[in-house]
Design a protein around this motif. Structure first.
Motif, PDB file in Angstrom:
ATOM      1  N   PRO A 136       0.829  -1.214   0.000  1.00 61.92           N
ATOM      2  CA  PRO A 136       0.000   0.000   0.000  1.00 61.92           C
ATOM      3  C   PRO A 136       0.858   1.258   0.000  1.00 61.92           C
ATOM      4  O   PRO A 136       1.912   1.300   0.616  1.00 61.92           O
ATOM      5  CB  PRO A 136      -0.815  -0.112   1.288  1.00 61.92           C
ATOM      6  N   LYS A 137       0.408   2.241  -0.700  1.00 61.40           N
ATOM      7  CA  LYS A 137       1.143   3.509  -0.768  1.00 61.40           C
ATOM      8  C   LYS A 137       0.434   4.534   0.121  1.00 61.40           C
ATOM      9  O   LYS A 137      -0.631   4.294   0.636  1.00 61.40           O
ATOM     10  CB  LYS A 137       1.173   4.006  -2.211  1.00 61.40           C
ATOM     11  N   GLY A 138       1.061   5.653   0.269  1.00 63.58           N
ATOM     12  CA  GLY A 138       0.419   6.764   0.958  1.00 63.58           C
ATOM     13  C   GLY A 138       0.479   6.690   2.472  1.00 63.58           C
ATOM     14  O   GLY A 138       1.395   6.125   3.067  1.00 63.58           O
ATOM     15  N   ARG A 139      -0.539   7.265   3.079  1.00 61.92           N
ATOM     16  CA  ARG A 139      -0.599   7.480   4.523  1.00 61.92           C
ATOM     17  C   ARG A 139      -0.478   6.187   5.330  1.00 61.92           C
ATOM     18  O   ARG A 139       0.236   6.154   6.337  1.00 61.92           O
ATOM     19  CB  ARG A 139      -1.901   8.214   4.854  1.00 61.92           C
ATOM     20  N   ILE A 140      -1.139   5.115   4.911  1.00 59.74           N
ATOM     21  CA  ILE A 140      -1.105   3.855   5.664  1.00 59.74           C
ATOM     22  C   ILE A 140       0.327   3.331   5.756  1.00 59.74           C
ATOM     23  O   ILE A 140       0.785   2.937   6.829  1.00 59.74           O
ATOM     24  CB  ILE A 140      -2.034   2.801   5.029  1.00 59.74           C
ATOM     25  N   MET A 141       1.039   3.336   4.644  1.00 61.29           N
ATOM     26  CA  MET A 141       2.409   2.825   4.654  1.00 61.29           C
ATOM     27  C   MET A 141       3.331   3.746   5.458  1.00 61.29           C
ATOM     28  O   MET A 141       4.211   3.270   6.176  1.00 61.29           O
ATOM     29  CB  MET A 141       2.947   2.639   3.240  1.00 61.29           C
ATOM     30  N   LYS A 142       3.134   5.041   5.363  1.00 57.36           N
ATOM     31  CA  LYS A 142       3.971   5.976   6.132  1.00 57.36           C
ATOM     32  C   LYS A 142       3.770   5.747   7.632  1.00 57.36           C
ATOM     33  O   LYS A 142       4.728   5.777   8.407  1.00 57.36           O
ATOM     34  CB  LYS A 142       3.655   7.432   5.768  1.00 57.36           C
ATOM     35  N   ILE A 143       2.533   5.519   8.067  1.00 59.33           N
ATOM     36  CA  ILE A 143       2.251   5.232   9.473  1.00 59.33           C
ATOM     37  C   ILE A 143       2.924   3.930   9.875  1.00 59.33           C
ATOM     38  O   ILE A 143       3.553   3.844  10.932  1.00 59.33           O
ATOM     39  CB  ILE A 143       0.728   5.172   9.725  1.00 59.33           C
ATOM     40  N   TYR A 144       2.834   2.899   9.010  1.00 65.01           N
ATOM     41  CA  TYR A 144       3.470   1.610   9.296  1.00 65.01           C
ATOM     42  C   TYR A 144       4.995   1.764   9.401  1.00 65.01           C
ATOM     43  O   TYR A 144       5.623   1.238  10.305  1.00 65.01           O
ATOM     44  CB  TYR A 144       3.102   0.585   8.223  1.00 65.01           C
ATOM     45  N   GLU A 145       5.592   2.509   8.464  1.00 63.69           N
ATOM     46  CA  GLU A 145       7.041   2.728   8.486  1.00 63.69           C
ATOM     47  C   GLU A 145       7.471   3.409   9.781  1.00 63.69           C
ATOM     48  O   GLU A 145       8.440   2.995  10.426  1.00 63.69           O
ATOM     49  CB  GLU A 145       7.470   3.571   7.276  1.00 63.69           C
ATOM     50  N   LYS A 146       6.751   4.453  10.187  1.00 62.10           N
ATOM     51  CA  LYS A 146       7.095   5.168  11.429  1.00 62.10           C
ATOM     52  C   LYS A 146       6.917   4.254  12.644  1.00 62.10           C
ATOM     53  O   LYS A 146       7.727   4.287  13.573  1.00 62.10           O
ATOM     54  CB  LYS A 146       6.235   6.432  11.593  1.00 62.10           C
ATOM     55  N   ALA A 167      12.075  -0.369  16.310  1.00 60.90           N
ATOM     56  CA  ALA A 167      13.477  -0.743  16.082  1.00 60.90           C
ATOM     57  C   ALA A 167      14.300   0.507  15.823  1.00 60.90           C
ATOM     58  O   ALA A 167      14.482   0.910  14.671  1.00 60.90           O
ATOM     59  CB  ALA A 167      13.571  -1.708  14.907  1.00 60.90           C
ATOM     60  N   PRO A 168      14.796   1.155  16.879  1.00 57.13           N
ATOM     61  CA  PRO A 168      15.609   2.359  16.680  1.00 57.13           C
ATOM     62  C   PRO A 168      16.786   2.076  15.739  1.00 57.13           C
ATOM     63  O   PRO A 168      17.432   1.050  15.828  1.00 57.13           O
ATOM     64  CB  PRO A 168      16.114   2.687  18.092  1.00 57.13           C
ATOM     65  N   GLY A 169      17.017   2.982  14.820  1.00 63.59           N
ATOM     66  CA  GLY A 169      18.077   2.804  13.840  1.00 63.59           C
ATOM     67  C   GLY A 169      17.568   2.252  12.518  1.00 63.59           C
ATOM     68  O   GLY A 169      18.265   2.273  11.520  1.00 63.59           O
ATOM     69  N   LEU A 170      16.331   1.749  12.504  1.00 69.35           N
ATOM     70  CA  LEU A 170      15.720   1.220  11.282  1.00 69.35           C
ATOM     71  C   LEU A 170      15.317   2.377  10.385  1.00 69.35           C
ATOM     72  O   LEU A 170      14.794   3.386  10.853  1.00 69.35           O
ATOM     73  CB  LEU A 170      14.484   0.386  11.630  1.00 69.35           C
ATOM     74  N   ILE A 171      15.573   2.233   9.103  1.00 70.52           N
ATOM     75  CA  ILE A 171      15.148   3.216   8.115  1.00 70.52           C
ATOM     76  C   ILE A 171      14.367   2.460   7.052  1.00 70.52           C
ATOM     77  O   ILE A 171      14.903   1.565   6.400  1.00 70.52           O
ATOM     78  CB  ILE A 171      16.354   3.943   7.477  1.00 70.52           C
ATOM     79  N   MET A 172      13.093   2.778   6.915  1.00 72.82           N
ATOM     80  CA  MET A 172      12.238   2.092   5.942  1.00 72.82           C
ATOM     81  C   MET A 172      11.767   3.065   4.877  1.00 72.82           C
ATOM     82  O   MET A 172      11.358   4.174   5.185  1.00 72.82           O
ATOM     83  CB  MET A 172      10.993   1.504   6.625  1.00 72.82           C
ATOM     84  N   ASP A 173      11.804   2.625   3.637  1.00 73.03           N
ATOM     85  CA  ASP A 173      11.223   3.360   2.522  1.00 73.03           C
ATOM     86  C   ASP A 173      10.653   2.305   1.587  1.00 73.03           C
ATOM     87  O   ASP A 173      11.343   1.792   0.718  1.00 73.03           O
ATOM     88  CB  ASP A 173      12.270   4.218   1.828  1.00 73.03           C
ATOM     89  N   MET A 174       9.408   1.967   1.810  1.00 67.72           N
ATOM     90  CA  MET A 174       8.787   0.848   1.097  1.00 67.72           C
ATOM     91  C   MET A 174       8.093   1.252  -0.200  1.00 67.72           C
ATOM     92  O   MET A 174       7.722   0.391  -0.976  1.00 67.72           O
ATOM     93  CB  MET A 174       7.759   0.171   2.010  1.00 67.72           C
ATOM     94  N   THR A 175       7.872   2.531  -0.434  1.00 69.23           N
ATOM     95  CA  THR A 175       7.049   2.931  -1.563  1.00 69.23           C
ATOM     96  C   THR A 175       7.804   3.639  -2.685  1.00 69.23           C
ATOM     97  O   THR A 175       7.213   4.012  -3.675  1.00 69.23           O
ATOM     98  CB  THR A 175       5.898   3.843  -1.080  1.00 69.23           C
ATOM     99  N   SER A 176       9.108   3.805  -2.549  1.00 69.24           N
ATOM    100  CA  SER A 176       9.865   4.499  -3.598  1.00 69.24           C
ATOM    101  C   SER A 176      10.155   3.546  -4.759  1.00 69.24           C
ATOM    102  O   SER A 176       9.847   2.358  -4.710  1.00 69.24           O
ATOM    103  CB  SER A 176      11.176   5.051  -3.035  1.00 69.24           C
ATOM    104  N   ASP A 177      10.775   4.092  -5.795  1.00 67.70           N
ATOM    105  CA  ASP A 177      11.165   3.258  -6.933  1.00 67.70           C
ATOM    106  C   ASP A 177      12.258   2.268  -6.555  1.00 67.70           C
ATOM    107  O   ASP A 177      12.464   1.268  -7.221  1.00 67.70           O
ATOM    108  CB  ASP A 177      11.649   4.123  -8.098  1.00 67.70           C
ATOM    109  N   HIS A 178      13.002   2.569  -5.484  1.00 69.72           N
ATOM    110  CA  HIS A 178      14.056   1.693  -4.977  1.00 69.72           C
ATOM    111  C   HIS A 178      13.799   1.441  -3.495  1.00 69.72           C
ATOM    112  O   HIS A 178      14.484   2.003  -2.644  1.00 69.72           O
ATOM    113  CB  HIS A 178      15.438   2.321  -5.187  1.00 69.72           C
ATOM    114  N   PRO A 179      12.790   0.604  -3.179  1.00 70.48           N
ATOM    115  CA  PRO A 179      12.441   0.389  -1.770  1.00 70.48           C
ATOM    116  C   PRO A 179      13.598  -0.206  -0.984  1.00 70.48           C
ATOM    117  O   PRO A 179      14.343  -1.044  -1.494  1.00 70.48           O
ATOM    118  CB  PRO A 179      11.268  -0.585  -1.827  1.00 70.48           C
ATOM    119  N   THR A 180      13.764   0.274   0.234  1.00 69.47           N
ATOM    120  CA  THR A 180      14.849  -0.210   1.073  1.00 69.47           C
ATOM    121  C   THR A 180      14.399  -0.320   2.525  1.00 69.47           C
ATOM    122  O   THR A 180      13.501   0.403   2.965  1.00 69.47           O
ATOM    123  CB  THR A 180      16.056   0.741   1.038  1.00 69.47           C
ATOM    124  N   ILE A 181      15.032  -1.233   3.210  1.00 69.02           N
ATOM    125  CA  ILE A 181      14.924  -1.330   4.651  1.00 69.02           C
ATOM    126  C   ILE A 181      16.364  -1.386   5.137  1.00 69.02           C
ATOM    127  O   ILE A 181      17.088  -2.326   4.835  1.00 69.02           O
ATOM    128  CB  ILE A 181      14.156  -2.594   5.088  1.00 69.02           C
TER     129      ILE A 181
END
Length: 165
Positions: A6-16, A22-36
């Motif tokens: 899912p894109k948008g607000r739901i995914m941003k809430i999930y990422e945060k 998990a302090p130190g975790l960086i999530m970007d699930m919706t970009s063209d190059h998703p990363t965790i």
């Protein structure tokens, strides 16, 4: 990009939410190059040894980080904070051994367990890509990258190749 994420607000809430857990975790699930991304200091066990002194018994790993810094029992807390972690650098003269585990990932069946026990089929979500465990320096230099393949990925790739013929 991932498929079915899912894109948008739901995914941003999930990422945060996940970044808070998990302090130190960086999530970007919706970009063209998703990363965790996770700071290596977050590993359950971390060692930095001189070549020749690295462990040979991997069933009983314990932290050995004196050559990196004096962390006492707070190594994970200190090195999972990006502001603190940036004070340290990977020394290529050391042999690093670290142990990481994720109880939500079922590598045998290639499924990720998310909220409330719901399982996501990573074969479909990753769109045929393998998972990868890698280490990168701040300047994006790739220290190492290990793709993690599952038999299902190989079978799906072979089937896709056969349909092209």
């Amino acid at each position: 990009p991932f498929v079915g994420v899912p894109k948008g607000r739901i995914m941003k809430i999930y990422e945060k939410f996940m970044e808070t857990l998990a302090p130190g975790l960086i999530m970007d699930m919706t970009s063209d190059h998703p990363t965790i991304l996770m700071l290596v200091g977050c590993a359950q066990t971390l060692r930095a040894d001189v070549e020749g002194d690295e462990p040979t018994d991997f069933d009983a790993l314990v932290d050995h980080t004196e050559s990196i810094g004096d962390f006492g029992t707070k190594r994970r807390k200190k090195l999972s904070n990006p502001k603190t972690a940036r004070k340290y650098d990977v020394d290529p003269g050391k042999v690093y051994t670290f142990e990481c585990y994720d109880h939500t990932m079922d590598f045998a069946n290639y499924k990720q367990v998310v909220m409330l026990g719901h399982k996501i089929d990573m074969l479909q979500t990753l769109n045929g890509q393998s998972l990868a465990l890698g280490m990168y320096k701040r300047d994006s230099t790739n220290v190492f990258k290990f793709p993690i393949w599952n038999e299902g990925l190989v079978v799906a790739a072979a089937e896709e190749e056969n349909t092209k013929k």
